[in-house]
Write a protein that holds these residues in place. Sequence first.
Motif, PDB file in Angstrom:
ATOM      1  N   LEU A 152       0.874  -1.175   0.000  1.00 40.39           N
ATOM      2  CA  LEU A 152       0.000   0.000   0.000  1.00 40.39           C
ATOM      3  C   LEU A 152       0.908   1.220   0.000  1.00 40.39           C
ATOM      4  CD1 LEU A 152      -2.809   1.312   0.225  1.00 40.39           C
ATOM      5  CD2 LEU A 152      -2.535   1.230   2.707  1.00 40.39           C
ATOM      6  N   LEU A 153       0.905   1.964  -1.108  1.00 40.32           N
ATOM      7  CA  LEU A 153       1.768   3.135  -1.264  1.00 40.32           C
ATOM      8  C   LEU A 153       0.970   4.389  -0.951  1.00 40.32           C
ATOM      9  CD1 LEU A 153       4.378   4.541  -2.162  1.00 40.32           C
ATOM     10  CD2 LEU A 153       3.592   4.339  -4.538  1.00 40.32           C
ATOM     11  N   LEU A 154       1.327   5.056   0.130  1.00 37.90           N
ATOM     12  CA  LEU A 154       0.632   6.275   0.534  1.00 37.90           C
ATOM     13  C   LEU A 154       1.286   7.494  -0.096  1.00 37.90           C
ATOM     14  CD1 LEU A 154      -0.001   5.612   4.337  1.00 37.90           C
ATOM     15  CD2 LEU A 154      -1.529   5.195   2.410  1.00 37.90           C
ATOM     16  N   LEU A 155       0.460   8.401  -0.580  1.00 35.73           N
ATOM     17  CA  LEU A 155       0.940   9.636  -1.195  1.00 35.73           C
ATOM     18  C   LEU A 155       0.403  10.829  -0.424  1.00 35.73           C
ATOM     19  CD1 LEU A 155       0.341   8.705  -4.956  1.00 35.73           C
ATOM     20  CD2 LEU A 155       2.458   8.479  -3.654  1.00 35.73           C
ATOM     21  N   ALA A 156       1.209  11.871  -0.353  1.00 34.95           N
ATOM     22  CA  ALA A 156       0.793  13.062   0.386  1.00 34.95           C
ATOM     23  C   ALA A 156      -0.343  13.785  -0.318  1.00 34.95           C
ATOM     24  CB  ALA A 156       1.984  14.000   0.584  1.00 34.95           C
ATOM     25  N   ASP A 157      -0.315  13.809  -1.645  1.00 38.20           N
ATOM     26  CA  ASP A 157      -1.365  14.458  -2.407  1.00 38.20           C
ATOM     27  C   ASP A 157      -1.423  13.819  -3.794  1.00 38.20           C
ATOM     28  OD1 ASP A 157       0.943  15.423  -3.547  1.00 38.20           O
ATOM     29  OD2 ASP A 157       0.734  17.449  -2.759  1.00 38.20           O
ATOM     30  N   ARG A 158      -2.179  14.425  -4.686  1.00 40.12           N
ATOM     31  CA  ARG A 158      -2.358  13.862  -6.021  1.00 40.12           C
ATOM     32  C   ARG A 158      -1.039  13.848  -6.777  1.00 40.12           C
ATOM     33  NH1 ARG A 158      -6.719  13.146  -9.409  1.00 40.12           N
ATOM     34  NH2 ARG A 158      -6.304  13.250 -11.642  1.00 40.12           N
ATOM     35  N   ASN A 159      -0.715  12.690  -7.353  1.00 41.97           N
ATOM     36  CA  ASN A 159       0.511  12.530  -8.143  1.00 41.97           C
ATOM     37  C   ASN A 159       0.187  11.568  -9.285  1.00 41.97           C
ATOM     38  OD1 ASN A 159       3.080  11.945  -9.198  1.00 41.97           O
ATOM     39  ND2 ASN A 159       4.047  12.261  -7.214  1.00 41.97           N
ATOM     40  N   GLU A 160      -0.246  12.107 -10.410  1.00 38.59           N
ATOM     41  CA  GLU A 160      -0.715  11.276 -11.517  1.00 38.59           C
ATOM     42  C   GLU A 160       0.382  10.392 -12.079  1.00 38.59           C
ATOM     43  OE1 GLU A 160      -2.630  13.481 -14.543  1.00 38.59           O
ATOM     44  OE2 GLU A 160      -4.314  14.115 -13.273  1.00 38.59           O
ATOM     45  N   VAL A 161       1.612  10.880 -12.100  1.00 37.97           N
ATOM     46  CA  VAL A 161       2.698  10.084 -12.673  1.00 37.97           C
ATOM     47  C   VAL A 161       2.935   8.832 -11.838  1.00 37.97           C
ATOM     48  CG1 VAL A 161       5.143  10.082 -13.272  1.00 37.97           C
ATOM     49  CG2 VAL A 161       3.767  12.129 -13.678  1.00 37.97           C
ATOM     50  N   VAL A 162       3.008   8.994 -10.535  1.00 39.17           N
ATOM     51  CA  VAL A 162       3.216   7.836  -9.658  1.00 39.17           C
ATOM     52  C   VAL A 162       2.005   6.911  -9.687  1.00 39.17           C
ATOM     53  CG1 VAL A 162       3.581   7.114  -7.271  1.00 39.17           C
ATOM     54  CG2 VAL A 162       4.808   9.096  -8.170  1.00 39.17           C
ATOM     55  N   GLU A 163       0.811   7.488  -9.672  1.00 40.15           N
ATOM     56  CA  GLU A 163      -0.399   6.671  -9.683  1.00 40.15           C
ATOM     57  C   GLU A 163      -0.508   5.857 -10.963  1.00 40.15           C
ATOM     58  OE1 GLU A 163      -3.527   9.420  -9.038  1.00 40.15           O
ATOM     59  OE2 GLU A 163      -2.962   9.850  -6.964  1.00 40.15           O
ATOM     60  N   LYS A 164      -0.190   6.460 -12.093  1.00 42.05           N
ATOM     61  CA  LYS A 164      -0.242   5.721 -13.356  1.00 42.05           C
ATOM     62  C   LYS A 164       0.850   4.657 -13.421  1.00 42.05           C
ATOM     63  CE  LYS A 164      -2.353   9.352 -16.209  1.00 42.05           C
ATOM     64  NZ  LYS A 164      -2.151  10.281 -17.360  1.00 42.05           N
ATOM     65  N   SER A 165       1.979   4.924 -12.802  1.00 39.29           N
ATOM     66  CA  SER A 165       3.069   3.948 -12.816  1.00 39.29           C
ATOM     67  C   SER A 165       2.696   2.678 -12.059  1.00 39.29           C
ATOM     68  CB  SER A 165       4.331   4.559 -12.205  1.00 39.29           C
ATOM     69  OG  SER A 165       4.766   5.682 -12.951  1.00 39.29           O
ATOM     70  N   ALA A 166       1.869   2.814 -11.028  1.00 41.13           N
ATOM     71  CA  ALA A 166       1.492   1.658 -10.213  1.00 41.13           C
ATOM     72  C   ALA A 166       0.142   1.070 -10.593  1.00 41.13           C
ATOM     73  CB  ALA A 166       1.475   2.060  -8.743  1.00 41.13           C
ATOM     74  N   ARG A 167      -0.525   1.682 -11.564  1.00 43.84           N
ATOM     75  CA  ARG A 167      -1.902   1.283 -11.863  1.00 43.84           C
ATOM     76  C   ARG A 167      -1.995  -0.158 -12.343  1.00 43.84           C
ATOM     77  NH1 ARG A 167      -4.857   5.336 -15.760  1.00 43.84           N
ATOM     78  NH2 ARG A 167      -4.587   6.618 -13.889  1.00 43.84           N
ATOM     79  N   ASN A 168      -1.041  -0.627 -13.110  1.00 38.23           N
ATOM     80  CA  ASN A 168      -1.108  -1.975 -13.681  1.00 38.23           C
ATOM     81  C   ASN A 168      -0.415  -3.028 -12.825  1.00 38.23           C
ATOM     82  OD1 ASN A 168      -2.575  -1.185 -15.944  1.00 38.23           O
ATOM     83  ND2 ASN A 168      -0.732  -0.725 -17.132  1.00 38.23           N
TER      84      ASN A 168
END
Length: 223
Positions: A152-168
Amino acid sequence: MELPVYNMAGEQVSTFELPATIFEAAVNRDLMHQALVRQLANARLGTHKAKTRSEVNRTTAKVYRQKGTGRARHGSRKAPIFVGGGKAHGPLPRKYTKNMPRKMRRAALCSALSVKADQGDIVLLDQISMDVPKTKSMAAMMNTLTNGETVLLLLADRNEVVEKSARNLTDVKTLRANYLNIRDLLGYSKIVMPLAALDVVSSFLEQDVDDEWIDAEDAAVEG
């Protein structure tokens, strides 16, 4: 509790002292279970519906004559004993929502975080940033930090690049720290959080701890 802080390459760069009020709290397993049941119940839609004999669309003609057949007397194909008839005592729409005070929910989060910290399942990062979405890079980083366990990777705020990198990645879920919940905490083996995300978690959990101390002091004064 002091934990090492790693960079994205998996190298230790410093250490950090976790807040004892959150990560060394008294573990209440019953409270964690109650919070988990509440969250799972509130996720249910409750839109299930079965038609009764008054709602099915079938002929109203008598099935067969009343006497002389040797069979039981019936007047409608809508009866539950017939194929295509109504459902007896079937499910009806209802709400499954459960209420739970905020302080109890936050206390359950502190219990779960304390368990994770005690078992060494919390990994701290100095920061996480990527120029472009890259699933391969994210997979390599998570494998280095957690040895291939679910994350479970927690992010401080919205980060589309990181979120897309982990999406698959089926074993990795990204979640903003202010949406931290008991189901995700207990559903993943490792919790990876940058220091910025840790600050977000600490800010709203420590607030409740401070409120509890204030309430206790007020009660002592009134007593």
